[in-house]
Each structure stands twice: as C-alpha cells, then as structure tokens.
Motif scaffolding. Structure first.
Motif, PDB file in Angstrom:
ATOM      1  N   ARG A 229       0.797  -1.225   0.000  1.00 42.43           N
ATOM      2  CA  ARG A 229       0.000   0.000   0.000  1.00 42.43           C
ATOM      3  C   ARG A 229       0.831   1.278   0.000  1.00 42.43           C
ATOM      4  N   SER A 230       2.121   1.158   0.152  1.00 43.53           N
ATOM      5  CA  SER A 230       2.950   2.367   0.210  1.00 43.53           C
ATOM      6  C   SER A 230       3.013   3.034  -1.159  1.00 43.53           C
ATOM      7  N   SER A 231       2.588   4.303  -1.224  1.00 47.61           N
ATOM      8  CA  SER A 231       2.622   4.939  -2.540  1.00 47.61           C
ATOM      9  C   SER A 231       4.047   5.282  -2.949  1.00 47.61           C
TER      10      SER A 231
ATOM     11  N   TYR B  67       5.309   2.135  -4.393  1.00 52.78           N
ATOM     12  CA  TYR B  67       4.567   1.942  -5.657  1.00 52.78           C
ATOM     13  C   TYR B  67       5.268   2.720  -6.792  1.00 52.78           C
ATOM     14  N   ARG B  68       5.734   3.935  -6.478  1.00 54.21           N
ATOM     15  CA  ARG B  68       6.456   4.723  -7.499  1.00 54.21           C
ATOM     16  C   ARG B  68       7.661   3.942  -8.013  1.00 54.21           C
ATOM     17  N   VAL B  69       8.428   3.373  -7.091  1.00 51.23           N
ATOM     18  CA  VAL B  69       9.644   2.655  -7.513  1.00 51.23           C
ATOM     19  C   VAL B  69       9.272   1.385  -8.286  1.00 51.23           C
TER      20      VAL B  69
ATOM     21  N   GLU C 266       6.739  -2.838  11.225  1.00 51.86           N
ATOM     22  CA  GLU C 266       8.021  -3.489  10.912  1.00 51.86           C
ATOM     23  C   GLU C 266       9.089  -2.493  10.443  1.00 51.86           C
ATOM     24  N   GLN C 267       8.642  -1.312   9.986  1.00 55.57           N
ATOM     25  CA  GLN C 267       9.612  -0.284   9.559  1.00 55.57           C
ATOM     26  C   GLN C 267      10.427   0.251  10.732  1.00 55.57           C
ATOM     27  N   ARG C 268       9.910   0.043  11.955  1.00 55.26           N
ATOM     28  CA  ARG C 268      10.613   0.550  13.147  1.00 55.26           C
ATOM     29  C   ARG C 268      11.469  -0.529  13.831  1.00 55.26           C
TER      30      ARG C 268
ATOM     31  N   GLU D 171      13.162   4.966   8.816  1.00 56.64           N
ATOM     32  CA  GLU D 171      12.066   4.017   9.108  1.00 56.64           C
ATOM     33  C   GLU D 171      10.917   4.189   8.119  1.00 56.64           C
ATOM     34  N   LEU D 172      11.302   4.370   6.855  1.00 59.20           N
ATOM     35  CA  LEU D 172      10.303   4.540   5.794  1.00 59.20           C
ATOM     36  C   LEU D 172      10.624   3.569   4.664  1.00 59.20           C
ATOM     37  N   VAL D 173       9.604   3.138   3.941  1.00 63.53           N
ATOM     38  CA  VAL D 173       9.851   2.419   2.691  1.00 63.53           C
ATOM     39  C   VAL D 173       9.596   3.424   1.562  1.00 63.53           C
ATOM     40  N   PRO D 174      10.271   3.248   0.427  1.00 63.83           N
ATOM     41  CA  PRO D 174      11.082   2.114  -0.001  1.00 63.83           C
ATOM     42  C   PRO D 174      12.571   2.274   0.335  1.00 63.83           C
TER      43      PRO D 174
ATOM     44  N   THR E  36      17.729   5.137  -0.582  1.00 62.54           N
ATOM     45  CA  THR E  36      16.446   5.488   0.023  1.00 62.54           C
ATOM     46  C   THR E  36      15.868   6.694  -0.715  1.00 62.54           C
ATOM     47  N   GLN E  37      14.642   7.039  -0.369  1.00 65.64           N
ATOM     48  CA  GLN E  37      13.899   8.154  -0.980  1.00 65.64           C
ATOM     49  C   GLN E  37      13.510   7.802  -2.422  1.00 65.64           C
ATOM     50  N   SER E  38      12.219   7.604  -2.614  1.00 65.37           N
ATOM     51  CA  SER E  38      11.748   7.081  -3.902  1.00 65.37           C
ATOM     52  C   SER E  38      12.222   7.898  -5.104  1.00 65.37           C
ATOM     53  N   LEU E  39      12.199   9.223  -4.996  1.00 70.24           N
ATOM     54  CA  LEU E  39      12.584  10.003  -6.184  1.00 70.24           C
ATOM     55  C   LEU E  39      14.080   9.876  -6.468  1.00 70.24           C
TER      56      LEU E  39
ATOM     57  N   ILE F  96       2.094  16.963  -1.047  1.00 71.25           N
ATOM     58  CA  ILE F  96       0.851  16.243  -0.719  1.00 71.25           C
ATOM     59  C   ILE F  96       1.185  15.042   0.176  1.00 71.25           C
ATOM     60  N   HIS F  97       2.010  14.161  -0.360  1.00 71.25           N
ATOM     61  CA  HIS F  97       2.215  12.858   0.285  1.00 71.25           C
ATOM     62  C   HIS F  97       2.668  12.923   1.749  1.00 71.25           C
ATOM     63  N   PRO F  98       3.644  13.785   2.110  1.00 70.44           N
ATOM     64  CA  PRO F  98       4.121  13.731   3.510  1.00 70.44           C
ATOM     65  C   PRO F  98       3.057  14.125   4.529  1.00 70.44           C
TER      66      PRO F  98
ATOM     67  N   ASP G  35      -0.005  13.349   4.439  1.00 72.35           N
ATOM     68  CA  ASP G  35      -1.009  12.294   4.586  1.00 72.35           C
ATOM     69  C   ASP G  35      -0.362  10.933   4.823  1.00 72.35           C
ATOM     70  N   ASN G  36       0.884  10.959   5.232  1.00 73.56           N
ATOM     71  CA  ASN G  36       1.602   9.718   5.476  1.00 73.56           C
ATOM     72  C   ASN G  36       1.088   9.042   6.752  1.00 73.56           C
ATOM     73  N   LEU G  37       1.279   7.730   6.815  1.00 70.48           N
ATOM     74  CA  LEU G  37       0.788   6.938   7.948  1.00 70.48           C
ATOM     75  C   LEU G  37       1.206   7.517   9.298  1.00 70.48           C
ATOM     76  N   ARG G  38       2.512   7.843   9.447  1.00 72.30           N
ATOM     77  CA  ARG G  38       2.978   8.278  10.775  1.00 72.30           C
ATOM     78  C   ARG G  38       2.396   9.639  11.157  1.00 72.30           C
ATOM     79  N   VAL G  39       2.122  10.470  10.151  1.00 73.55           N
ATOM     80  CA  VAL G  39       1.512  11.785  10.431  1.00 73.55           C
ATOM     81  C   VAL G  39       0.064  11.589  10.888  1.00 73.55           C
TER      82      VAL G  39
HETATM   83  N1  GSH Z   1       9.839  10.856   0.834  1.00 74.04           N
HETATM   84  C1  GSH Z   1       9.867   9.441   1.048  1.00 74.04           C
HETATM   85  C2  GSH Z   1       8.570   9.043   1.706  1.00 74.04           C
HETATM   86  C3  GSH Z   1       8.571   7.614   2.143  1.00 74.04           C
HETATM   87  C4  GSH Z   1       7.346   7.316   2.966  1.00 74.04           C
HETATM   88  O1  GSH Z   1       6.733   8.222   3.530  1.00 74.04           O
HETATM   89  N2  GSH Z   1       6.985   6.040   3.039  1.00 74.04           N
HETATM   90  C5  GSH Z   1       5.836   5.662   3.808  1.00 74.04           C
HETATM   91  C6  GSH Z   1       4.918   4.758   3.023  1.00 74.04           C
HETATM   92  S1  GSH Z   1       4.284   5.565   1.604  1.00 74.04           S
HETATM   93  C7  GSH Z   1       6.269   4.931   5.048  1.00 74.04           C
HETATM   94  O2  GSH Z   1       7.203   4.158   5.023  1.00 74.04           O
HETATM   95  N3  GSH Z   1       5.579   5.167   6.158  1.00 74.04           N
HETATM   96  C8  GSH Z   1       5.878   4.523   7.384  1.00 74.04           C
HETATM   97  C9  GSH Z   1       5.282   5.251   8.542  1.00 74.04           C
HETATM   98  O3  GSH Z   1       4.591   6.260   8.316  1.00 74.04           O
HETATM   99  O4  GSH Z   1       5.530   4.813   9.656  1.00 74.04           O
HETATM  100  C10 GSH Z   1      10.047   8.721  -0.279  1.00 74.04           C
HETATM  101  O5  GSH Z   1       9.627   9.267  -1.300  1.00 74.04           O
HETATM  102  O6  GSH Z   1      10.613   7.618  -0.315  1.00 74.04           O
END
Ligand code: GSH
Length: 212
Positions: A8-10, A13-15, A37-39, A50-53, A63-66, A103-105, A107-111
């Motif tokens: 489900r990680s967007s 998904y980009r990568v 599991e990311q932690r 502690e983020l994917v991907p 690290t960092q999708s872009l 946008i994405h940060p 609405d991220n899970l941890r936020v």
């Molecule tokens: N800027 C990072 C964002 C990565 C990111 O926010 N990944 C999310 C999933 S889409 C994540 O691992 N979240 C874990 C959490 O919120 O604990 C990237 O583009 O790789």
C-alpha cells in the motif's frame, strides 16, 4: 536488486512502476507498515528514516523514492523517465515534487497516527485533514495540467515520466481513503492512460505478494 516495500505504500509503488517500465527484475521484501516493521532494528539498520522504499543493489543501498528512480534512470536510461530538455525536465520534476513533497508527507501513515494518538484528533478530524491536503494538492495539479499545452496523454507529452509515476499512486491512495475524485478529470484521464500500460498494472498494490 532488492526492493523493500509495502503493497500500500505509494512511495514504494512509485519505484515499482519505474522498475517495471525499465523491465528490471528484482526481489521484493515486504515491510509490514501497519505492524510497525519499519521501526524494527533490522529494518532501521537499512533505512534510518524508518520509511519504505529502500533499494539494495550491487552499488549500494538507496532510500527516498525520487532519488531511487533518478538513480535507476541514470543507470538504466531506457526508456527515459525524464524528458530531454532542461525546461521539460524542470516541469516534470515540479509535478513529481508537488506530489511527493507537498501532498504525500502530510497524509503519510505516521503523520495520521500522530494526529490521532498524540494530538488527540478524532477519526473524523483525521479524515478531514487527509481530504483537505489531497484537495489542495490535486486541485492545483488539475488546473496546472489542464491549461498547459505540454500536457499530453500523460503528464508530459506522449510517454510516461516521473510525474505520472508519482501521480498514479497518489490517486490510488486518495481513492482508498474514499476521496471523491470527479473534480480532477484531467488527472483521471492521465491515470487511465497509465493504467492501460503493463508496467503500471504490474506495480498495482493488489498485484504485490504482500497484498491483503
Ligand atoms: N519521501 C519518502 C517518503 C517515504 C514514505 O513516507 N513512506 C511511507 C509509506 S508511503 C512509510 O514508510 N511510512 C511509514 C510510517 O509512516 O511509519 C520517499 O519518497 O521515499
């Protein structure tokens, strides 16, 4: 090549889309974000944020999708994920960054978890927050792409770029949260064009081994 991700990680998904567009085979290692599991120490050793991907290959760990996608594009140039001219590259990167940084940060899970667990927001407030930042971000993209002649079948011209790679997962994420998307017809047309391509289909969350 090994990609640490979550279906489900967007950002993951980009990568996946970029790897599929380039026809690069990889091993998929699922990191279950809902179970935290990311932690875990094992994953934190790979990705201090502690983020994917995370992408692991013969040259290092990225690290960092872009950054990962641009690394892949530089190392495996065909098909290119950025257009050729500096001005077109800046346009594509601006669309990608509007999604990935603005946008994405928010609405991220941890936020969202912090809003509920620490700030004390109700589920209703959390959902309103999510929707607000999606509407602000996608609304701006819709008007930008609709009035710019550089927009084609895809965000930029007639082949998919980094911009589409960011757009499609963000729309999928918004849809999962039940956000109405009919106010963004141009974005939806681009999404449909992308999702007609096998690489985008292969990267869909529901096609991943860890899909639930
Ligand atoms: N800027 C990072 C964002 C990565 C990111 O926010 N990944 C999310 C999933 S889409 C994540 O691992 N979240 C874990 C959490 O919120 O604990 C990237 O583009 O790789």
């Amino acid at each position: 090549m090994k990609l640490y991700g979550y279906f489900r990680s967007s950002a993951a998904y980009r990568v996946r889309i970029a790897l599929a567009l380039k026809g690069l085979p990889y091993e998929y290692a699922a990191v279950h974000l809902r179970r935290g599991e990311q932690r875990a120490a094992q994953y934190r050793a790979l990705n201090a944020q502690e983020l994917v991907p995370t992408l692991d290959d013969d040259r290092g760990r990225f690290t960092q999708s872009l950054a990962i996608i641009e690394y892949l594009d530089e190392r495996y140039p065909q098909p290119p994920l950025l257009p050729r001219t500096p001005e077109a590259r800046a346009r594509v990167r601006a669309i990608a960054l509007a999604i990935a940084c603005d946008i994405h940060p928010l609405d991220n899970l941890r936020v969202l978890q912090y809003l509920v667990d620490t700030v004390g927001a109700s589920d209703e407030t959390k959902n309103a927050w999510y929707r607000h930042w999606i509407d602000v971000g996608l609304g701006a993209l819709e008007s930008q792409l609709s009035r710019d002649p550089a927009t084609g079948t895809f965000c930029h011209g007639e082949s998919p770029t980094l911009a589409d790679i960011c757009l499609v997962p963000q729309l999928a994420n918004a849809r999962r949260f039940g956000i109405p998307l009919d106010a963004y017809p141009r974005l939806l047309r681009i999404e449909a064009a992308c999702n007609a391509l096998p690489a985008f289909v292969a990267a869909l969350p529901e096609k991943q081994p860890d899909a639930e």
